[in-house]
Design a protein around this motif. Structure first.
Motif, PDB file in Angstrom:
ATOM      1  N   PRO A  76       5.525  12.756  19.935  1.00  0.00           N
ATOM      2  CA  PRO A  76       6.744  12.886  19.129  1.00  0.00           C
ATOM      3  C   PRO A  76       6.572  13.991  18.073  1.00  0.00           C
ATOM      4  N   ASP A  77       7.636  14.711  17.812  1.00  0.00           N
ATOM      5  CA  ASP A  77       7.592  15.842  16.872  1.00  0.00           C
ATOM      6  C   ASP A  77       7.044  15.443  15.504  1.00  0.00           C
ATOM      7  N   ARG A  78       7.354  14.253  15.041  1.00  0.00           N
ATOM      8  CA  ARG A  78       6.923  13.846  13.700  1.00  0.00           C
ATOM      9  C   ARG A  78       5.399  13.736  13.596  1.00  0.00           C
ATOM     10  N   TRP A  79       4.700  13.640  14.727  1.00  0.00           N
ATOM     11  CA  TRP A  79       3.234  13.538  14.721  1.00  0.00           C
ATOM     12  C   TRP A  79       2.550  14.897  14.880  1.00  0.00           C
ATOM     13  N   ILE A  80       3.322  15.954  15.096  1.00  0.00           N
ATOM     14  CA  ILE A  80       2.764  17.294  15.235  1.00  0.00           C
ATOM     15  C   ILE A  80       2.662  17.908  13.842  1.00  0.00           C
ATOM     16  N   SER A  81       1.464  18.282  13.464  1.00  0.00           N
ATOM     17  CA  SER A  81       1.231  18.802  12.117  1.00  0.00           C
ATOM     18  C   SER A  81       0.944  20.299  12.171  1.00  0.00           C
ATOM     19  N   ILE A  82       1.995  21.092  12.033  1.00  0.00           N
ATOM     20  CA  ILE A  82       1.865  22.539  11.945  1.00  0.00           C
ATOM     21  C   ILE A  82       2.800  23.011  10.839  1.00  0.00           C
ATOM     22  N   PRO A  83       2.507  24.143  10.211  1.00  0.00           N
ATOM     23  CA  PRO A  83       3.403  24.658   9.180  1.00  0.00           C
ATOM     24  C   PRO A  83       4.801  24.913   9.761  1.00  0.00           C
ATOM     25  N   ARG A  84       5.810  24.604   8.981  1.00  0.00           N
ATOM     26  CA  ARG A  84       7.211  24.784   9.379  1.00  0.00           C
ATOM     27  C   ARG A  84       7.512  24.089  10.710  1.00  0.00           C
ATOM     28  N   PRO A  91      14.411  22.055  19.423  1.00  0.00           N
ATOM     29  CA  PRO A  91      14.584  21.977  20.884  1.00  0.00           C
ATOM     30  C   PRO A  91      14.598  23.341  21.590  1.00  0.00           C
ATOM     31  N   GLU A  92      15.187  24.351  20.952  1.00  0.00           N
ATOM     32  CA  GLU A  92      15.271  25.657  21.605  1.00  0.00           C
ATOM     33  C   GLU A  92      13.929  26.425  21.587  1.00  0.00           C
ATOM     34  N   ARG A  93      12.986  25.983  20.753  1.00  0.00           N
ATOM     35  CA  ARG A  93      11.697  26.671  20.646  1.00  0.00           C
ATOM     36  C   ARG A  93      10.500  25.827  21.061  1.00  0.00           C
ATOM     37  N   ARG A  94      10.682  24.553  21.255  1.00  0.00           N
ATOM     38  CA  ARG A  94       9.543  23.652  21.487  1.00  0.00           C
ATOM     39  C   ARG A  94       8.691  24.070  22.683  1.00  0.00           C
ATOM     40  N   GLU A  95       9.313  24.352  23.812  1.00  0.00           N
ATOM     41  CA  GLU A  95       8.562  24.717  25.015  1.00  0.00           C
ATOM     42  C   GLU A  95       7.795  26.023  24.818  1.00  0.00           C
ATOM     43  N   THR A  97       6.756  27.238  21.973  1.00  0.00           N
ATOM     44  CA  THR A  97       5.678  26.945  21.024  1.00  0.00           C
ATOM     45  C   THR A  97       4.504  26.296  21.740  1.00  0.00           C
ATOM     46  N   LEU A  98       4.785  25.320  22.585  1.00  0.00           N
ATOM     47  CA  LEU A  98       3.717  24.655  23.335  1.00  0.00           C
ATOM     48  C   LEU A  98       3.016  25.618  24.284  1.00  0.00           C
ATOM     49  N   ASP A  99       3.787  26.511  24.912  1.00  0.00           N
ATOM     50  CA  ASP A  99       3.185  27.505  25.798  1.00  0.00           C
ATOM     51  C   ASP A  99       2.255  28.429  25.026  1.00  0.00           C
ATOM     52  N   GLU A 100       2.675  28.853  23.851  1.00  0.00           N
ATOM     53  CA  GLU A 100       1.852  29.756  23.041  1.00  0.00           C
ATOM     54  C   GLU A 100       0.583  29.064  22.561  1.00  0.00           C
ATOM     55  N   LEU A 101       0.707  27.831  22.098  1.00  0.00           N
ATOM     56  CA  LEU A 101      -0.482  27.074  21.686  1.00  0.00           C
ATOM     57  C   LEU A 101      -1.436  26.873  22.865  1.00  0.00           C
ATOM     58  N   SER A 102      -0.882  26.571  24.021  1.00  0.00           N
ATOM     59  CA  SER A 102      -1.684  26.371  25.221  1.00  0.00           C
ATOM     60  C   SER A 102      -2.417  27.650  25.600  1.00  0.00           C
ATOM     61  N   ALA A 103      -1.724  28.773  25.551  1.00  0.00           N
ATOM     62  CA  ALA A 103      -2.343  30.058  25.898  1.00  0.00           C
ATOM     63  C   ALA A 103      -3.465  30.395  24.923  1.00  0.00           C
ATOM     64  N   GLN A 104      -3.240  30.167  23.636  1.00  0.00           N
ATOM     65  CA  GLN A 104      -4.274  30.470  22.648  1.00  0.00           C
ATOM     66  C   GLN A 104      -5.496  29.576  22.843  1.00  0.00           C
ATOM     67  N   LEU A 105      -5.270  28.298  23.105  1.00  0.00           N
ATOM     68  CA  LEU A 105      -6.393  27.394  23.371  1.00  0.00           C
ATOM     69  C   LEU A 105      -7.156  27.802  24.629  1.00  0.00           C
ATOM     70  N   ALA A 106      -6.447  28.210  25.661  1.00  0.00           N
ATOM     71  CA  ALA A 106      -7.095  28.618  26.905  1.00  0.00           C
ATOM     72  C   ALA A 106      -7.944  29.869  26.683  1.00  0.00           C
ATOM     73  N   TRP A 107      -7.431  30.839  25.926  1.00  0.00           N
ATOM     74  CA  TRP A 107      -8.218  32.044  25.646  1.00  0.00           C
ATOM     75  C   TRP A 107      -9.429  31.712  24.777  1.00  0.00           C
ATOM     76  N   PHE A 108      -9.258  30.854  23.800  1.00  0.00           N
ATOM     77  CA  PHE A 108     -10.385  30.446  22.966  1.00  0.00           C
ATOM     78  C   PHE A 108     -11.414  29.700  23.822  1.00  0.00           C
ATOM     79  N   GLY A 109     -10.935  28.847  24.708  1.00  0.00           N
ATOM     80  CA  GLY A 109     -11.820  28.141  25.620  1.00  0.00           C
ATOM     81  C   GLY A 109     -12.549  29.093  26.553  1.00  0.00           C
TER      82      GLY A 109
END
Length: 137
Positions: A76-84, A91-95, A97-109
């Motif tokens: 749930p969105d209320r449990w996600i702790s990120i600035p802003r 809803p128009e940005r959630r997917e 945002t998740l794709d970008e976080l996923s890509a950054q984690l994959a590159w870091f991994g």
């Protein structure tokens, strides 16, 4: 979704597994497992234990670097702790945002896996080519 980072991560993961399969039959049953600041071995472990730990670490890397994309998508969105948060999980940005976080984690991994492969390569070569003094010598 940008999956290049995920593909690179899994390519490095496969390389790490291939590295294990390559070196396992070549290495001694007891291996130098820790080296001091001077590069001299100061601890030894059974080969099976070291390779078992490597397998666990590789599996843990998948959980740490690939798993969050799937967990966060169910969170749930209320449990996600990120600035802003309201902006990024709208809803128009959630997917995206998740794709970008996923890509950054994959590159870091991927970078972490590459370091892991290099460190284990040095340890394997040290044990294989006799640079690691035998236990008790």
């Amino acid at each position: 979704m940008n999956r290049i980072g995920v593909w690179v991560f899994f390519l490095f993961w496969v390389i790490a597994v291939a590295q294990m399969f390559h070196y396992y039959p070549l290495l001694p049953d007891v291996m130098a497992s820790h080296f001091n600041a001077a590069g001299q071995p100061d601890n030894w472990s059974p080969k099976r234990f070291l390779f078992g730990m490597e397998i666990l670490i590789l599996l843990l890397f998948i959980v740490i670097f690939i798993g969050p994309r799937y967990w966060i998508s169910q969170t749930p969105d209320r449990w996600i702790s990120i600035p802003r948060r309201e902006y990024w999980v709208a809803p128009e940005r959630r997917e995206k945002t998740l794709d970008e976080l996923s890509a950054q984690l994959a590159w870091f991994g991927s970078a972490t896996l590459l370091l892991f492969i290099a460190v284990f390569e040095m340890g394997f070569r040290s044990n294989l080519y006799g640079h690691a003094m035998s236990k008790g010598a």
